[in-house]
Design a protein around this motif. Structure first.
Motif, PDB file in Angstrom:
ATOM      1  N   ARG A  21       6.661  -7.352   0.356  1.00 25.18           N
ATOM      2  CA  ARG A  21       8.006  -7.837   0.685  1.00 25.18           C
ATOM      3  C   ARG A  21       8.023  -9.353   0.605  1.00 25.18           C
ATOM      4  O   ARG A  21       6.987 -10.008   0.694  1.00 25.18           O
ATOM      5  CB  ARG A  21       8.404  -7.375   2.085  1.00 25.18           C
ATOM      6  CG  ARG A  21       7.499  -7.934   3.160  1.00 25.18           C
ATOM      7  CD  ARG A  21       7.840  -7.402   4.532  1.00 25.18           C
ATOM      8  NE  ARG A  21       6.701  -7.499   5.413  1.00 25.18           N
ATOM      9  CZ  ARG A  21       6.339  -8.604   6.044  1.00 25.18           C
ATOM     10  NH1 ARG A  21       7.045  -9.712   5.908  1.00 25.18           N
ATOM     11  NH2 ARG A  21       5.283  -8.618   6.824  1.00 25.18           N
ATOM     12  N   HIS A  25      11.553 -11.213   5.207  1.00 27.25           N
ATOM     13  CA  HIS A  25      11.911  -9.875   5.683  1.00 27.25           C
ATOM     14  C   HIS A  25      10.771  -9.258   6.481  1.00 27.25           C
ATOM     15  O   HIS A  25       9.596  -9.483   6.164  1.00 27.25           O
ATOM     16  CB  HIS A  25      12.228  -8.951   4.502  1.00 27.25           C
ATOM     17  CG  HIS A  25      13.342  -9.444   3.641  1.00 27.25           C
ATOM     18  ND1 HIS A  25      14.645  -9.535   4.082  1.00 27.25           N
ATOM     19  CD2 HIS A  25      13.354  -9.884   2.362  1.00 27.25           C
ATOM     20  CE1 HIS A  25      15.399 -10.002   3.117  1.00 27.25           C
ATOM     21  NE2 HIS A  25      14.648 -10.239   2.055  1.00 27.25           N
ATOM     22  N   PHE A  30      12.191  -4.121   5.122  1.00 27.01           N
ATOM     23  CA  PHE A  30      11.853  -3.912   3.716  1.00 27.01           C
ATOM     24  C   PHE A  30      11.847  -2.424   3.364  1.00 27.01           C
ATOM     25  O   PHE A  30      12.462  -2.005   2.377  1.00 27.01           O
ATOM     26  CB  PHE A  30      10.492  -4.548   3.436  1.00 27.01           C
ATOM     27  CG  PHE A  30       9.993  -4.365   2.037  1.00 27.01           C
ATOM     28  CD1 PHE A  30      10.648  -4.950   0.965  1.00 27.01           C
ATOM     29  CD2 PHE A  30       8.843  -3.634   1.795  1.00 27.01           C
ATOM     30  CE1 PHE A  30      10.170  -4.794  -0.337  1.00 27.01           C
ATOM     31  CE2 PHE A  30       8.353  -3.480   0.510  1.00 27.01           C
ATOM     32  CZ  PHE A  30       9.021  -4.055  -0.555  1.00 27.01           C
ATOM     33  N   TRP A  33      15.301  -1.090   3.320  1.00 27.24           N
ATOM     34  CA  TRP A  33      16.001  -1.445   2.082  1.00 27.24           C
ATOM     35  C   TRP A  33      15.613  -0.490   0.950  1.00 27.24           C
ATOM     36  O   TRP A  33      16.476   0.002   0.214  1.00 27.24           O
ATOM     37  CB  TRP A  33      15.704  -2.893   1.680  1.00 27.24           C
ATOM     38  CG  TRP A  33      16.192  -3.192   0.298  1.00 27.24           C
ATOM     39  CD1 TRP A  33      17.484  -3.441  -0.075  1.00 27.24           C
ATOM     40  CD2 TRP A  33      15.411  -3.199  -0.898  1.00 27.24           C
ATOM     41  NE1 TRP A  33      17.558  -3.619  -1.444  1.00 27.24           N
ATOM     42  CE2 TRP A  33      16.296  -3.471  -1.966  1.00 27.24           C
ATOM     43  CE3 TRP A  33      14.056  -3.008  -1.174  1.00 27.24           C
ATOM     44  CZ2 TRP A  33      15.861  -3.559  -3.286  1.00 27.24           C
ATOM     45  CZ3 TRP A  33      13.627  -3.105  -2.490  1.00 27.24           C
ATOM     46  CH2 TRP A  33      14.521  -3.374  -3.521  1.00 27.24           C
ATOM     47  N   ASP A 115      15.559 -10.220  -4.281  1.00 26.79           N
ATOM     48  CA  ASP A 115      15.754 -10.675  -2.901  1.00 26.79           C
ATOM     49  C   ASP A 115      14.742 -10.083  -1.927  1.00 26.79           C
ATOM     50  O   ASP A 115      14.526 -10.636  -0.844  1.00 26.79           O
ATOM     51  CB  ASP A 115      17.161 -10.308  -2.411  1.00 26.79           C
ATOM     52  CG  ASP A 115      18.252 -10.973  -3.233  1.00 26.79           C
ATOM     53  OD1 ASP A 115      18.018 -12.083  -3.750  1.00 26.79           O
ATOM     54  OD2 ASP A 115      19.326 -10.363  -3.365  1.00 26.79           O
ATOM     55  N   TRP A 116      14.144  -8.947  -2.287  1.00 28.02           N
ATOM     56  CA  TRP A 116      13.294  -8.215  -1.344  1.00 28.02           C
ATOM     57  C   TRP A 116      11.822  -8.134  -1.725  1.00 28.02           C
ATOM     58  O   TRP A 116      10.957  -8.106  -0.853  1.00 28.02           O
ATOM     59  CB  TRP A 116      13.835  -6.785  -1.197  1.00 28.02           C
ATOM     60  CG  TRP A 116      15.088  -6.728  -0.409  1.00 28.02           C
ATOM     61  CD1 TRP A 116      16.372  -6.813  -0.873  1.00 28.02           C
ATOM     62  CD2 TRP A 116      15.193  -6.601   1.005  1.00 28.02           C
ATOM     63  NE1 TRP A 116      17.252  -6.741   0.159  1.00 28.02           N
ATOM     64  CE2 TRP A 116      16.557  -6.596   1.335  1.00 28.02           C
ATOM     65  CE3 TRP A 116      14.256  -6.479   2.037  1.00 28.02           C
ATOM     66  CZ2 TRP A 116      17.012  -6.483   2.641  1.00 28.02           C
ATOM     67  CZ3 TRP A 116      14.712  -6.356   3.338  1.00 28.02           C
ATOM     68  CH2 TRP A 116      16.078  -6.362   3.628  1.00 28.02           C
TER      69      TRP A 116
END
Length: 147
Positions: A21, A25, A30, A33, A115-116
């Protein structure tokens, strides 16, 4: 270029991918998501192209560090993986995997990945799985040993 065929007869391909991740986060956020945002977009694509199985092996740091502390005396040279999860795909062949990645809907399933996921640290493995001890307790694929 080498042929990308299934060199093990009818055995399915196992494709694994480690994911770290992004540091902003938590591990829990994570995984949430992946399960609640990414998978609803990815699973229909997997089914469409014949992916046989998909699993996530999560590696929470508290579990990892606890086992590492326990094993340090018995296996001092072992390194413990620190990635957040291990994605496991089982496919009938490599072509099924390439069809997933070239599907026109695949980019939408990856839309938030930047983004993750720290993709610079991802590790891919591909090969064949051979069972030796089954869930029912049977020992298989070892000459001279059974049940």
């Amino acid at each position: 270029m080498a042929e990308l065929g299934n060199t093990q007869g009818d055995r399915p391909i196992k494709f694994t991918l480690t994911h770290y991740r992004k540091p902003e986060h938590t591990h829990e956020a994570f995984i949430d998501w992946i399960v609640n945002w990414h998978l609803p977009r990815a699973l229909p694509i997997f089914k469409k192209h014949g992916i046989l199985e998909y699993k996530i092996f999560t590696t929470p740091s508290d579990l990892n560090s606890g086992v590492k502390a326990m094993m340090i005396e018995k296996r001092p040279t072992w390194n413990f993986a620190d990635f957040d999860c291990f994605l496991e795909y089982k496919a009938p062949n490599i072509e099924a995997l390439t069809k997933v990645m070239s599907d026109p809907d695949w980019p939408a399933a990856l839309e938030q990945e930047e983004d993750w996921v720290d993709t610079s640290r991802s590790l891919v493995s591909i090969g064949y799985e051979t069972p030796y001890l089954l869930g029912n307790g049977d020992i298989v694929n070892v000459p001279g040993i059974s049940k």
